[in-house]
Design a protein around this motif. Sequence first.
Motif, PDB file in Angstrom:
ATOM      1  N   CYS A  29      44.005  47.391  39.953  1.00  0.00           N
ATOM      2  CA  CYS A  29      42.846  47.322  40.572  1.00  0.00           C
ATOM      3  C   CYS A  29      44.096  47.520  41.966  1.00  0.00           C
ATOM      4  O   CYS A  29      43.060  48.526  42.870  1.00  0.00           O
ATOM      5  CB  CYS A  29      41.581  46.598  40.556  1.00  0.00           C
TER       6      CYS A  29
ATOM      7  N   PHE B 223      38.454  41.041  34.914  1.00  0.00           N
ATOM      8  CA  PHE B 223      40.155  40.775  36.094  1.00  0.00           C
ATOM      9  C   PHE B 223      40.964  40.578  35.140  1.00  0.00           C
ATOM     10  O   PHE B 223      41.904  41.051  35.859  1.00  0.00           O
ATOM     11  CB  PHE B 223      39.004  40.695  37.379  1.00  0.00           C
ATOM     12  N   ASN B 224      40.861  39.661  34.459  1.00  0.00           N
ATOM     13  CA  ASN B 224      41.460  38.934  33.461  1.00  0.00           C
ATOM     14  C   ASN B 224      42.229  39.891  32.467  1.00  0.00           C
ATOM     15  O   ASN B 224      43.271  39.770  31.446  1.00  0.00           O
ATOM     16  CB  ASN B 224      41.585  37.949  33.180  1.00  0.00           C
TER      17      ASN B 224
ATOM     18  N   TYR C  63      43.469  43.613  37.591  1.00  0.00           N
ATOM     19  CA  TYR C  63      42.883  43.222  39.016  1.00  0.00           C
ATOM     20  C   TYR C  63      44.395  43.903  39.659  1.00  0.00           C
ATOM     21  O   TYR C  63      45.146  44.539  40.432  1.00  0.00           O
ATOM     22  CB  TYR C  63      43.404  40.984  39.437  1.00  0.00           C
TER      23      TYR C  63
END
Length: 300
Positions: free
Chosen positions: A94, A168-169, A91
């Motif tokens: 991103c 995303f982690n 994340y």
Amino acid sequence: MNVSSANVTLVLQYRDSFSKALTKNVIVVVLGISINYINASLVRTFCKHQIFFTNPRYILFIHLVVNDMIQLTLTVLLFVLSYTVYRLKVYVCCIITLVALFTTENTPLNLACMAVECYIAVCFPLRHMHICTVSRTLILIGFMWSTTMLSVLPDLFITLVTEPLDFFNSKVFCLRQTVFPDPLLVKKRDITYSVFLVTVWITIFYTYFNILFTAKKASIDARKARNTIVLHGFQLLLCMATYTGPQVLNILKQFFPENYLDHLFAFYIIVQVLPRSISPILYGIRDKTFRRYLKSHLWC
């Protein structure tokens, strides 16, 4: 093995030695600080003098400079993190990648818009003030950002749909391909880049060849016009390498896998760093009006 996993495997297999990594990072950081210092002086000069606020050419220019400062700062940060932290939370990567992509794709569009403004100023001087207004310039800048967001944000939305939330982690080596891993996104990127490539180059060729012919017919000093064309063309050529870079890197990776990191470094310097050093030269030094005001701020 897909493209993203192949890239990461090569990076793991052929990591730089400490001295080589240190040298690359010093070069990147020094270049980044130097270029951003000059660009910050340009921004300060613009903000200090209202004469620039009403000129669409300088508004487009300063938008390009600020855009380049953001882009250069983020890419230098990613470059250094790739050698120090190495893996980032998806994340975090991103967010940084999205903003870096926005600003990277903004640059060629901004150059095309500046070419159109210059074309109107030279070829239609009596209508320039009515066509190129401050409000229309700001709308144009908004359109640029909307275009790049429409180009990049689908990557995020498709990834949100196709990947589990745990993804995303997780931690990855921060590349566009690793945070947006769906193979369809590579095809989408290639199509989008092709459209951008053709559109921007057609705009550049049409406007600047018309500028050159008009300057000659009107007995205007054509040398400066030609120099401007060459500098804009060189800057655009470097920026547009962003659109063809992934294909070139994939070809080089197949034939010279052991030199992949060196190719990445050269690509980064040529495509991400060097174009950001041309804007200060083009306007900060060559433009007489800007140069006169810049001198009082450059060393402050």
